[in-house]
Design an enzyme around this catalytic site. Structure first.
Site, PDB file in Angstrom:
ATOM      1  N   SER A 122      -5.119  -8.590  10.962  1.00 39.92           N
ATOM      2  CA  SER A 122      -5.154  -7.280  10.312  1.00 39.92           C
ATOM      3  C   SER A 122      -6.062  -7.412   9.099  1.00 39.92           C
ATOM      4  CB  SER A 122      -3.732  -6.879   9.912  1.00 39.92           C
ATOM      5  OG  SER A 122      -3.789  -5.930   8.875  1.00 39.92           O
ATOM      6  N   ASP A 178       0.812  -1.219   0.000  1.00 33.51           N
ATOM      7  CA  ASP A 178       0.000   0.000   0.000  1.00 33.51           C
ATOM      8  C   ASP A 178       0.847   1.272   0.000  1.00 33.51           C
ATOM      9  OD1 ASP A 178      -2.402  -1.329  -0.142  1.00 33.51           O
ATOM     10  OD2 ASP A 178      -2.637  -1.484   2.027  1.00 33.51           O
TER      11      ASP A 178
END
Ligand code: ARG
Length: 401
Positions: A168, A118
């Protein structure tokens, strides 16, 4: 301006930006269908003393301008992953830049660590769209462990949710990525509680469920004959496939920065729609188009995964892909059963499949006598090479090599 999820990292980040950078922080939370509590995030941000907070509902735009192009491109990274997280990053970045400009922000911050994909997507998209604003990824520069972060949060009155610690999670309407915790051992099957959108195949209904998807110009427009808007359609297919245990993915993935990671996803709608789309393309496109498009699709998904959404090559490929979808109209029927998914029928007004031509029994417009001459020419070079090779081979079988 900070891209804010409401989670631990980005909450700590608000304080960090306020203290270390002496910044007035504006937060923005972009809804791409992650199903998180947006109002809660807003309240939390305000409690942490931000100057302003923006909650942006970008779900329709995400479906129409990000997921639909991915469907046309049959986008599965490394043959497995429908890039559900990857696709949302350039949209979040675009929103940050839009609001950042409007609010006169001097810097754009995101909460990515230095290990994932990301950071690559945010850094490249943000700095390409707004070269004048500074892009910051402070967490990448921290050396805080998770525990230290929690202590910092406690000391600064940042609320921590307990379920944040087990896995997560990153979700969008196109899929849910589950990482960390027990999943880090690549040899162990993901525990049942990792999944939320799909039932375990063994607990799925004992009867198969059929689903028909209608495509127009390469994108889905109806489910079981009912016309739907992009977002609504994807949500509906997520439900149908998920209740049949379809959509689970567990694979080893090559991250952009070189690490290999064990990735677990559930992407029910994505897997079903992509399977149907690809099947329909095979029916309506020529073999030359199908073969060539495969390499374009591979390149497209690689760019989208690898943070290069705004690279001109991506738009070049989009132009080709859009043109190729003109005839991709029709219906595909799939059978969903206890975690399995199979195309069991398709039809199209643009079908190049002609059951009469392919039929072995009927005298048709297909003149079999042409086949002999075709094969003669088709295999000419192959036969020549083999003949040449044979002529050079030693006559006796006894050789000293
Ligand atoms: N490996 C996937 C991707 O790079 C999913 C990453 C999930 N992201 C996250 N921040 N948990 O697209």
């Amino acid at each position: 301006m900070l891209a804010y999820s409401g989670g631990l990292d980005t909450s700590v980040l608000i304080k960090d930006l306020q203290e270390k950078y002496d910044a007035q922080v504006i937060t923005v939370t972009v809804d791409v269908g992650q199903g998180e509590d947006l109002i809660g995030a807003e309240e939390k941000a305000k409690k942490l003393g931000v100057l302003k907070h923006f909650s942006i509902d970008a779900k329709d735009e995400f479906a129409k301008d990000y997921i639909f192009p991915a469907i046309k491109a049959n986008a599965l990274y490394e043959g497995k992953y429908p890039i559900s997280t990857s696709l949302s990053r350039p949209l979040i970045a675009k929103k940050m830049v839009e609001i950042g400009k409007q609010e006169g922000a001097t810097g754009l911050a995101h909460g990515c660590t230095g290990r994932g994909n990301d950071q690559v997507r945010f850094d490249i998209t943000l700095s390409s769209l707004s070269p004048e604003m500074k892009v910051l990824a402070p967490i990448r520069d921290w050396s805080m462990t998770r525990e230290e972060e929690m202590d910092y949060a406690k000391a600064n009155g940042i609320p921590i949710s307990i379920n944040a610690t087990k896995y997560s999670i990153d979700a969008s309407v196109w899929g849910r990525a589950i990482e960390c915790g027990l999943l880090e051992d690549a040899s162990v099957e993901p525990p049942a509680d990792a999944y939320e959108w799909t039932v375990a195949p063994e607990n799925a209904p004992d009867n198969p469920e059929y689903i028909t998807i209608t495509f127009e110009v390469g994108v889905p427009v109806a489910v079981n004959g009912k016309a739907m808007q992009p977002l609504e359609l994807i949500e509906e297919v997520n439900k149908i496939a998920g209740r049949n245990g379809v959509g689970r993915i567990d694979h080893i993935e090559d991250r952009i920065i070189g690490l290999k990671s064990r990735e677990v996803y559930e992407c029910p709608a994505a897997l079903v729609i992509l399977e149907a789309h690809k099947d329909l393309e095979k029916m309506v496109m020529t073999r030359h188009e199908n073969l060539f498009k495969q390499s374009i699709d591979d390149q497209w998904v690689f760019l989208a995964y690898a943070g290069l959404w705004v690279d001109p090559l991506k738009s070049d490929l989009d132009a080709f892909i859009n043109q190729s979808q003109e005839n991709v109209n029709g219906e595909v029927k799939l059978k969903l059963y206890k975690g399995s998914m199979q195309v069991v029928g398709r039809s199209s007004p643009n079908s190049l499949y002609d059951k009469n031509l392919a039929n072995y029994n009927i005298k048709t417009g297909f003149d079999q006598s042409y086949a002999k001459g075709f094969i003669e020419l088709w295999g000419m070079q192959t036969k020549m090479c083999n003949a040449l090779k044979a002529s050079k081979e030693p006559k006796t079988s006894k050789t000293t090599k």
